[in-house]
Write an enzyme that holds these catalytic residues in place. Structure first.
Site, PDB file in Angstrom:
ATOM      1  N   HIS A   1       0.851  -1.184   0.000  1.00 39.58           N
ATOM      2  CA  HIS A   1       0.000   0.000   0.000  1.00 39.58           C
ATOM      3  C   HIS A   1       0.884   1.230   0.000  1.00 39.58           C
ATOM      4  CE1 HIS A   1      -3.188   2.799   1.132  1.00 39.58           C
ATOM      5  NE2 HIS A   1      -4.008   1.877   0.695  1.00 39.58           N
TER       6      HIS A   1
ATOM      7  N   ASP B   1      -7.812  -5.672   0.268  1.00 38.74           N
ATOM      8  CA  ASP B   1      -8.289  -6.531  -0.810  1.00 38.74           C
ATOM      9  C   ASP B   1      -7.834  -7.976  -0.703  1.00 38.74           C
ATOM     10  OD1 ASP B   1      -9.751  -4.610  -2.161  1.00 38.74           O
ATOM     11  OD2 ASP B   1      -7.939  -3.767  -3.038  1.00 38.74           O
TER      12      ASP B   1
HETATM   13  N1  CMC Z   1       3.993  -7.404  -4.876  1.00 37.80           N
HETATM   14  C1  CMC Z   1       5.328  -7.393  -5.094  1.00 37.80           C
HETATM   15  N2  CMC Z   1       6.118  -6.308  -4.971  1.00 37.80           N
HETATM   16  C2  CMC Z   1       5.514  -5.167  -4.607  1.00 37.80           C
HETATM   17  C3  CMC Z   1       4.137  -5.100  -4.357  1.00 37.80           C
HETATM   18  C4  CMC Z   1       3.371  -6.278  -4.506  1.00 37.80           C
HETATM   19  N3  CMC Z   1       2.058  -6.267  -4.276  1.00 37.80           N
HETATM   20  N4  CMC Z   1       3.811  -3.827  -4.011  1.00 37.80           N
HETATM   21  C5  CMC Z   1       4.948  -3.119  -4.039  1.00 37.80           C
HETATM   22  N5  CMC Z   1       5.983  -3.941  -4.392  1.00 37.80           N
HETATM   23  C6  CMC Z   1       7.416  -3.582  -4.490  1.00 37.80           C
HETATM   24  C7  CMC Z   1       7.691  -2.810  -5.764  1.00 37.80           C
HETATM   25  O1  CMC Z   1       8.061  -3.690  -6.817  1.00 37.80           O
HETATM   26  C8  CMC Z   1       8.805  -1.913  -5.324  1.00 37.80           C
HETATM   27  O2  CMC Z   1       9.991  -2.686  -5.266  1.00 37.80           O
HETATM   28  P1  CMC Z   1      11.425  -2.011  -5.642  1.00 37.80           P
HETATM   29  O3  CMC Z   1      11.666  -0.990  -4.592  1.00 37.80           O
HETATM   30  O4  CMC Z   1      12.381  -3.147  -5.634  1.00 37.80           O
HETATM   31  O5  CMC Z   1      11.238  -1.417  -7.019  1.00 37.80           O
HETATM   32  C9  CMC Z   1       8.459  -1.559  -3.881  1.00 37.80           C
HETATM   33  O6  CMC Z   1       7.669  -2.670  -3.417  1.00 37.80           O
HETATM   34  C10 CMC Z   1       7.640  -0.273  -3.751  1.00 37.80           C
HETATM   35  O7  CMC Z   1       6.504  -0.381  -4.605  1.00 37.80           O
HETATM   36  P2  CMC Z   1       5.820   0.809  -5.373  1.00 37.80           P
HETATM   37  O8  CMC Z   1       5.089   0.281  -6.564  1.00 37.80           O
HETATM   38  O9  CMC Z   1       6.821   1.901  -5.581  1.00 37.80           O
HETATM   39  O10 CMC Z   1       4.806   1.285  -4.265  1.00 37.80           O
HETATM   40  P3  CMC Z   1       3.531   2.174  -4.490  1.00 37.80           P
HETATM   41  O11 CMC Z   1       3.285   2.862  -3.218  1.00 37.80           O
HETATM   42  O12 CMC Z   1       3.666   3.020  -5.711  1.00 37.80           O
HETATM   43  O13 CMC Z   1       2.396   1.088  -4.793  1.00 37.80           O
HETATM   44  C11 CMC Z   1       0.515  -0.291  -4.642  1.00 37.80           C
HETATM   45  C12 CMC Z   1       1.344   0.796  -3.952  1.00 37.80           C
HETATM   46  C13 CMC Z   1      -0.752  -0.560  -3.812  1.00 37.80           C
HETATM   47  C14 CMC Z   1       0.056   0.194  -6.036  1.00 37.80           C
HETATM   48  C15 CMC Z   1       1.362  -1.576  -4.769  1.00 37.80           C
HETATM   49  O14 CMC Z   1       1.768  -2.047  -3.502  1.00 37.80           O
HETATM   50  C16 CMC Z   1       0.650  -2.682  -5.537  1.00 37.80           C
HETATM   51  O15 CMC Z   1       0.684  -2.701  -6.769  1.00 37.80           O
HETATM   52  N6  CMC Z   1      -0.010  -3.642  -4.819  1.00 37.80           N
HETATM   53  C17 CMC Z   1      -0.774  -4.664  -5.457  1.00 37.80           C
HETATM   54  C18 CMC Z   1      -2.131  -4.109  -5.870  1.00 37.80           C
HETATM   55  C19 CMC Z   1      -3.051  -3.926  -4.698  1.00 37.80           C
HETATM   56  O16 CMC Z   1      -3.210  -4.818  -3.859  1.00 37.80           O
HETATM   57  N7  CMC Z   1      -3.710  -2.746  -4.658  1.00 37.80           N
HETATM   58  C20 CMC Z   1      -4.726  -2.465  -3.638  1.00 37.80           C
HETATM   59  C21 CMC Z   1      -4.319  -1.329  -2.755  1.00 37.80           C
HETATM   60  S1  CMC Z   1      -5.413  -1.165  -1.328  1.00 37.80           S
HETATM   61  C22 CMC Z   1      -6.965  -0.793  -1.991  1.00 37.80           C
HETATM   62  C23 CMC Z   1      -7.017   0.408  -2.847  1.00 37.80           C
HETATM   63  O17 CMC Z   1      -6.306   1.402  -2.616  1.00 37.80           O
HETATM   64  O18 CMC Z   1      -7.806   0.441  -3.769  1.00 37.80           O
END
Ligand code: CMC
Length: 433
Positions: free
Chosen positions: A308, A366
């Site tokens: 998140h 989720d």
């Molecule tokens: N699985 C694997 N790696 C992950 C994940 C994941 N679910 N989420 C983040 N990472 C890694 C990402 O690859 C990155 O690694 P590195 O530093 O080596 O490049 C690091 O963690 C930071 O990730 P980010 O994408 O920069 O983080 P963000 O804050 O931009 O993304 C997020 C947040 C929710 C989009 C992401 O965690 C994600 O894609 N999660 C899966 C989708 C999900 O479950 N979304 C629902 C969110 S809660 C409900 C809502 O808001 O609607």
């Protein structure tokens, strides 16, 4: 930061500029940069808004490090345990929990608006049967502005309130109709003597040829899911609603914009993707292989329902979801749900794996919600629709707060331009082959 804790100093090209630092009731301070461009000619650069507070708000507070979520100051755990969705709606929208008479009036207002204009029922026939219900939601909610002209004047507080009540009341009806159309069953009209959640379940699962009585434990679980999704600060869809509303667009159009944003798999679409992932894994024995794929960056596979932007700890909503999943499965007599087993194994494996520990990735709302929704009888295509239904009150409360802010302006970010500098037009015959 300067010595004065309420002032930040930025030095740019040798010139020092003071910027006020503002404090909220809780949470990080913000550096007020509104005069930065006028004073220095420079913008700030924060794609993805990782360090930007886009507005001032009194509605929802999240402490991502501690895993805290408050609606108007009340912890989500207390609201989910002791409250219900309609009073949560009142709380988010009006700022306080309702007194008994306020509650009665609110319930009356909401139930008064549960039916949709009869002509709207025909609007659905224009969609292909196999249309994704989220596509239908975006369109039908947007079309509400064509059906309810008398509540689109955003400068009239009473019209704003009626539009808000209409959306809180009609979204379950519209969502249930999207579901019924999708599965080829007749629409079921709302039943105002029922609770918000029981009425919704009935509109989804009743058929005209049989009596339907919602199981109170399942209706309570549905209600709790609505509470957990009701608001979440300035997330992508809420920011979309605020940005759309900042131009003066009508509230129905703004909520339709929010629904469109919510659809994406990084946001509300994650519950659908998470259940799909659990189904694809299929068996707890396959979890180690899947975790290895997630850690391999070239695979571009994410562990859906994990991670998140704000929570760097267990999402408090995920804990309640997990408990609710157990209650629902027990009530339905599902002893060994293979997907719940996969989810538990996946959570255990991820929480003890260095990759997830280092990045502070924990289950989010989720991760378990899909298991409950599936057990309740919803197909995956409806999951994000249910999220949209519940989040409508958050969106509309945030929209109202923005419209009522006397300093409100159109949202208009700037950019760091990296395209071609000025150049002269070249006629097509002189552009080479
Ligand atoms: N699985 C694997 N790696 C992950 C994940 C994941 N679910 N989420 C983040 N990472 C890694 C990402 O690859 C990155 O690694 P590195 O530093 O080596 O490049 C690091 O963690 C930071 O990730 P980010 O994408 O920069 O983080 P963000 O804050 O931009 O993304 C997020 C947040 C929710 C989009 C992401 O965690 C994600 O894609 N999660 C899966 C989708 C999900 O479950 N979304 C629902 C969110 S809660 C409900 C809502 O808001 O609607």
């Amino acid at each position: 930061m300067a010595d004065d804790p309420k002032k930040a100093v930025l030095t740019l090209a040798g010139k020092a500029v003071d910027m006020p630092v503002k404090s909220g009731t809780i949470g990080p301070d913000v550096v007020d940069i509104t005069k930065l461009y006028a004073q220095t000619g420079a913008f700030t650069f924060d794609p993805g808004f990782t360090s930007t507070a886009s507005c001032e708000s009194k509605i929802t507070y999240i402490d991502g490090d501690e895993g805290v979520l408050l609606y108007r100051g009340y912890p989500i755990e207390q609201l989910a345990e002791h409250g219900d969705f309609l009073e949560t709606c009142y709380l988010l929208y009006y700022g306080e929990l309702p007194t008994p008479s306020q509650r009665k009036d609110f319930e009356k207002n909401i139930t008064y608006h549960t039916m949709v204009h009869e002509q709207m029922t025909r609007f659905y026939q224009g969609f292909r049967r196999d249309a994704h219900p989220m596509a239908v939601m975006v369109a039908v909610v947007g079309a509400m502005s064509a059906f309810y002209h008398d509540s689109t004047d955003i400068n009239d507080p009473r019209q704003r309130e009626i539009a808000s009540h209409r959306m809180i009341a009609k979204l379950p009806t519209i969502a249930a109709m999207a579901f019924k159309y999708h599965i080829g069953q007749p629409f079921i009209y709302p039943q105002n003597s029922l609770s918000y959640a029981a009425n919704f379940l009935r509109m989804c699962f009743a058929v005209p040829c049989e009596e339907y009585v919602a199981n109170p434990i399942l209706a309570r679980a549905m209600d709790r899911i609505f509470i957990l999704h009701a608001d979440h600060e300035q997330n992508a869809s809420t920011s979309t609603v605020r940005l759309a509303g900042s131009s003066g667009a009508n509230p129905f159009a703004c909520i339709a914009a929010g629904i469109a944003c919510l659809w994406g798999p990084a946001h509300g679409g994650a519950n659908e993707a998470a259940l799909q992932m659990l189904t694809d894994i299929g068996d707890p024995s396959k979890v180690p292989d899947f975790i290895a794929k997630v850690k391999d960056k070239t695979s571009h596979i994410r562990l859906m329902g994990f991670g998140h932007r704000v929570y760097k700890n267990y999402d408090p909503r995920a804990k309640i979801m997990q408990k609710t999943a157990h209650e629902v499965l027990a009530e339905l007599g599902i002893k060994d749900d293979p997907l719940l087993e996969v989810a538990r194994e996946l959570e255990k494996a991820a929480l003890s794996d260095q990759y997830f520990i280092e990045r502070k990735l924990y289950p989010n709302v989720d991760f378990y919600s899909g298991i409950i929704l599936r057990a309740l009888g919803f197909p995956t295509s409806m999951f994000t629709v249910l999220f949209a239904l519940a989040r409508t009150v958050g969106w509309i409360s945030q929209w109202k707060e923005m419209i009522e802010d006397p300093g409100q302006k159109i949202g208009r970010p700037r950019q760091l331009y990296t395209g071609a500098p000025r150049r002269d037009y070249v006629p097509v015959t002189q552009r080479g082959k």
